[in-house]
Design a protein around this motif. Structure first.
Motif, PDB file in Angstrom:
ATOM      1  N   TYR A  44     -13.136  58.267  22.098  1.00 49.32           N
ATOM      2  CA  TYR A  44     -13.039  59.510  22.864  1.00 49.32           C
ATOM      3  C   TYR A  44     -13.901  59.531  24.128  1.00 49.32           C
ATOM      4  N   GLY A  45     -14.936  58.684  24.193  1.00 51.02           N
ATOM      5  CA  GLY A  45     -15.902  58.870  25.259  1.00 51.02           C
ATOM      6  C   GLY A  45     -16.611  60.201  25.038  1.00 51.02           C
ATOM      7  N   ALA A  46     -16.884  60.929  26.122  1.00 56.86           N
ATOM      8  CA  ALA A  46     -17.553  62.228  26.008  1.00 56.86           C
ATOM      9  C   ALA A  46     -16.640  63.219  25.283  1.00 56.86           C
ATOM     10  N   THR A  47     -17.209  63.899  24.291  1.00 56.25           N
ATOM     11  CA  THR A  47     -16.421  64.738  23.378  1.00 56.25           C
ATOM     12  C   THR A  47     -17.150  66.044  23.087  1.00 56.25           C
ATOM     13  N   THR A  48     -16.412  67.140  23.058  1.00 53.47           N
ATOM     14  CA  THR A  48     -16.972  68.432  22.660  1.00 53.47           C
ATOM     15  C   THR A  48     -16.072  69.074  21.615  1.00 53.47           C
ATOM     16  N   ILE A  49     -16.686  69.652  20.594  1.00 49.36           N
ATOM     17  CA  ILE A  49     -15.957  70.384  19.557  1.00 49.36           C
ATOM     18  C   ILE A  49     -16.427  71.834  19.574  1.00 49.36           C
ATOM     19  N   LEU A  50     -15.481  72.758  19.635  1.00 52.48           N
ATOM     20  CA  LEU A  50     -15.786  74.186  19.591  1.00 52.48           C
ATOM     21  C   LEU A  50     -15.355  74.764  18.249  1.00 52.48           C
ATOM     22  N   SER A  51     -16.103  75.731  17.768  1.00 49.44           N
ATOM     23  CA  SER A  51     -15.698  76.476  16.573  1.00 49.44           C
ATOM     24  C   SER A  51     -15.218  77.856  17.017  1.00 49.44           C
ATOM     25  N   HIS A  52     -14.246  78.379  16.289  1.00 50.60           N
ATOM     26  CA  HIS A  52     -13.646  79.671  16.640  1.00 50.60           C
ATOM     27  C   HIS A  52     -13.511  80.532  15.388  1.00 50.60           C
ATOM     28  N   ASN A  53     -13.487  81.828  15.612  1.00 46.08           N
ATOM     29  CA  ASN A  53     -13.266  82.758  14.511  1.00 46.08           C
ATOM     30  C   ASN A  53     -12.323  83.852  14.990  1.00 46.08           C
ATOM     31  N   LEU A  54     -11.152  83.900  14.370  1.00 42.80           N
ATOM     32  CA  LEU A  54     -10.166  84.930  14.689  1.00 42.80           C
ATOM     33  C   LEU A  54      -9.971  85.809  13.462  1.00 42.80           C
ATOM     34  N   GLN A  55     -10.428  87.031  13.551  1.00 45.95           N
ATOM     35  CA  GLN A  55     -10.271  87.991  12.456  1.00 45.95           C
ATOM     36  C   GLN A  55     -10.711  87.401  11.116  1.00 45.95           C
ATOM     37  N   GLY A  56     -11.857  86.705  11.146  1.00 47.17           N
ATOM     38  CA  GLY A  56     -12.427  86.160   9.922  1.00 47.17           C
ATOM     39  C   GLY A  56     -11.949  84.771   9.552  1.00 47.17           C
ATOM     40  N   PHE A  57     -10.978  84.236  10.296  1.00 52.17           N
ATOM     41  CA  PHE A  57     -10.480  82.889  10.005  1.00 52.17           C
ATOM     42  C   PHE A  57     -11.138  81.899  10.957  1.00 52.17           C
ATOM     43  N   SER A  58     -11.801  80.894  10.400  1.00 53.70           N
ATOM     44  CA  SER A  58     -12.518  79.905  11.208  1.00 53.70           C
ATOM     45  C   SER A  58     -11.715  78.617  11.352  1.00 53.70           C
ATOM     46  N   PHE A  59     -11.760  78.041  12.546  1.00 55.44           N
ATOM     47  CA  PHE A  59     -11.145  76.742  12.801  1.00 55.44           C
ATOM     48  C   PHE A  59     -11.842  76.116  13.999  1.00 55.44           C
TER      49      PHE A  59
END
Length: 236
Positions: A133-148
């Motif tokens: 991947y080289g430089a990589t960023t991972i974001l976490s999200h929460n939509l109405q209590g559901f995380s992904f």
């Protein structure tokens, strides 16, 4: 109800409108579907093993078709990965990884990458191996209590220079850019975008390619990114 169904339901119920992940206007910008399977006879080993020639091939395709971006690759069984040992098995004769789990958006180096929705920096890393991947960023999200989670790969080193774990990223914020080959794993400039439902203990990395025989398990945890991108409808 499985996790994908839950995510789809949450998106529908929330009525969220995702931001474009790259600058793109359907009225004036053309998207070109790029095929990296065995059906593409143009991509001979001599091109795949030479980053400059591979980059020229992608650029020529975009220019010839007057396209702003090349796009595609989800669930694609790719011969392109034969160029890197990153995707080969550890044991002799082990099945290599060839099935792509994200969507690639091919374009110019330093193309801005935009957060499609609010998120928090989960982790980041410089996965500096040929074909990685080289430089990589991972974001976490929460939509109405559901995380992904969402993974952004093949970025520039500047993209991970001034971020930190736990940092808030706002929907519509430019937080990264396409990297050049020296910092993106030796690929033609592009973004690998992947949705991950359960990231387990991974930090700054997560498989973007799996064994074909294990595709059902991996695709279930990394559903079609177009659920957020919403760009396939504009393919020509």
């Amino acid at each position: 109800m499985n996790q994908l169904s839950v995510l789809e339901n949450v998106i529908n119920v929330s009525g969220i409108s995702f931001h474009r992940i790259v600058p793109f206007s359907p009225e004036k910008d053309k998207l070109l579907s790029l095929d990296f399977t065995a059906a593409n006879k143009e991509l001979i080993p001599g091109i795949l093993n030479d980053t400059l020639l591979f980059s020229q091939w992608v650029n020529n395709k975009l220019e010839k078709n007057n396209a702003q971006y090349g796009i595609g690759g989800y669930a694609e069984h790719r011969t392109v990965y034969s160029a890197s040992k990153v995707f080969d098995g550890n044991d002799h004769g082990e099945e290599p990884r060839r099935l792509h789990l994200g969507t690639d958006i091919w374009g110019k180096p330093n193309t801005p990458v935009i957060a499609p929705l609010d998120g928090i920096v989960h982790s980041f890393a410089f996965n500096n191996r040929f074909g990685d991947y080289g430089a990589t960023t991972i974001l976490s999200h929460n939509l109405q209590g559901f995380s992904f989670f969402t993974l952004f790969g093949h970025l520039s080193l500047n993209s991970i220079k001034n971020i930190s774990d736990g940092q808030r990223i706002t929907a519509g914020e430019i937080f990264a850019e396409f990297g050049v080959p020296a910092e993106n794993g030796q690929w033609p400039p592009h973004l690998h975008f992947q949705v991950i439902l359960d990231i387990g203990n991974w930090q700054g990395d997560y498989p973007g390619v799996c064994k074909f025989s294990e595709r059902e398990k991996w695709l279930a945890n990394s559903p079609d990114p177009d659920i957020i991108l919403q760009m396939n409808q504009y393919l020509q």
